[in-house]
Design a protein around this motif. Sequence first.
Motif, PDB file in Angstrom:
ATOM      1  N   TYR A   1      -6.561  10.332  -0.408  1.00  0.00           N
ATOM      2  CA  TYR A   1      -7.731   9.450  -0.409  1.00  0.00           C
ATOM      3  C   TYR A   1      -7.282   7.990  -0.496  1.00  0.00           C
ATOM      4  O   TYR A   1      -7.781   7.128   0.243  1.00  0.00           O
ATOM      5  N   LEU A   2      -6.331   7.691  -1.362  1.00  0.00           N
ATOM      6  CA  LEU A   2      -5.808   6.330  -1.474  1.00  0.00           C
ATOM      7  C   LEU A   2      -5.104   5.918  -0.182  1.00  0.00           C
ATOM      8  O   LEU A   2      -5.224   4.772   0.264  1.00  0.00           O
TER       9      LEU A   2
ATOM     10  N   ASP B   1      -5.868   6.942   2.846  1.00  0.00           N
ATOM     11  CA  ASP B   1      -6.881   6.636   3.860  1.00  0.00           C
ATOM     12  C   ASP B   1      -7.597   5.324   3.552  1.00  0.00           C
ATOM     13  O   ASP B   1      -7.999   4.601   4.472  1.00  0.00           O
ATOM     14  N   MET B   2      -7.778   5.016   2.290  1.00  0.00           N
ATOM     15  CA  MET B   2      -8.337   3.710   1.926  1.00  0.00           C
ATOM     16  C   MET B   2      -7.428   2.585   2.413  1.00  0.00           C
ATOM     17  O   MET B   2      -7.897   1.567   2.950  1.00  0.00           O
TER      18      MET B   2
ATOM     19  N   LEU C   1     -12.470   9.816   6.561  1.00  0.00           N
ATOM     20  CA  LEU C   1     -12.804   9.049   5.360  1.00  0.00           C
ATOM     21  C   LEU C   1     -14.308   8.801   5.291  1.00  0.00           C
ATOM     22  O   LEU C   1     -14.939   8.952   4.229  1.00  0.00           O
TER      23      LEU C   1
ATOM     24  N   TYR D   1     -17.472  -1.568   0.828  1.00  0.00           N
ATOM     25  CA  TYR D   1     -16.381  -0.608   0.627  1.00  0.00           C
ATOM     26  C   TYR D   1     -15.020  -1.270   0.874  1.00  0.00           C
ATOM     27  O   TYR D   1     -14.057  -1.028   0.143  1.00  0.00           O
TER      28      TYR D   1
ATOM     29  N   CYS E   1     -11.989  -1.406  -1.669  1.00  0.00           N
ATOM     30  CA  CYS E   1     -10.742  -0.757  -1.247  1.00  0.00           C
ATOM     31  C   CYS E   1      -9.569  -1.731  -1.307  1.00  0.00           C
ATOM     32  O   CYS E   1      -8.472  -1.387  -1.743  1.00  0.00           O
TER      33      CYS E   1
END
Length: 291
Positions: free
Chosen positions: A4-5, A7-8, A41, A66, A70
């Motif tokens: 997840y990080l 993809d951020m 994402l 976002y 991010c």
Amino acid sequence: MDNYLRDMALFVEVVKARGFRSAADAIGIPNSTLSRRITELEKSIGLRLLHRTTRKIELTEAGQIYFERCKRIVDEARLAHEQLGEMLAQPSGVLRASLPVDFAVTYLAPLIAEFSRLYPGITFDFDLTPRRVDLVSEPFDVAIRMGQPENSQLIARPLATLTPYLYASPGYLKLSGEPSVPAELEQRECFNIQPAGTWTLHDGRQTATAAVGGRFSLNSVGMLRRLATLDLGIILLPEEIVADELASGKLQRIMPQWHGTPQPVYVLTETRLLPAKTQRFIEFLRERLGR
């Protein structure tokens, strides 16, 4: 969480590059892979982040909010990663090394003292016994050896080349006279680590051999040096090993035009993947010893 990080971070790069292709080129991944990850994402958070056209991308209102969050999270993560890397790169811990006794005591000791002051986070565990430690099965980080490496499975890095010269005490020379050519050494008391041996000597133009021996059979260079200072014979050793005896006048160089075969000094490790403490130690010695 790691994915997840990741993809951020990819989303931040796409926005900063203002397009998938530019971001993909900068990151070094295929454009299609990057586009798929951003789509995934968006699905995972349930928000449309980007308006895509054939020419450009634009942030949605939710995408703008976002992106700002991010970017802050990614920047903080990168800073933490850099700080952790710097911490791990700082040399620390116990450096376990096997060293040749006399070379270490006479020549390496001042260098080790200097190194210890440069890196106070390192503590030292030195083995100065004559035995050859096994870097594979024993917990040693590094070994320093004189002569050609015997184990081809180890990583050998050259440190220096030492040239042996002939030395004797003034008292011995007064009693026995100073030899002038290699052949005369065969009539003198000469100390070897081996019970008997042949010295190969060079003068820059020719090579000569002398079958030398004596009354003492030794396995200690320190004892060999000591007996030489007590007027008992001639030794063939690198100047670095007898520096103290030369400075005090207990030994002097003889037959100065002749010298023995140069000996390489190597630092040995089991692997090329070394912790910071070992890397710094090797780099320091190579710099100081001129290799």
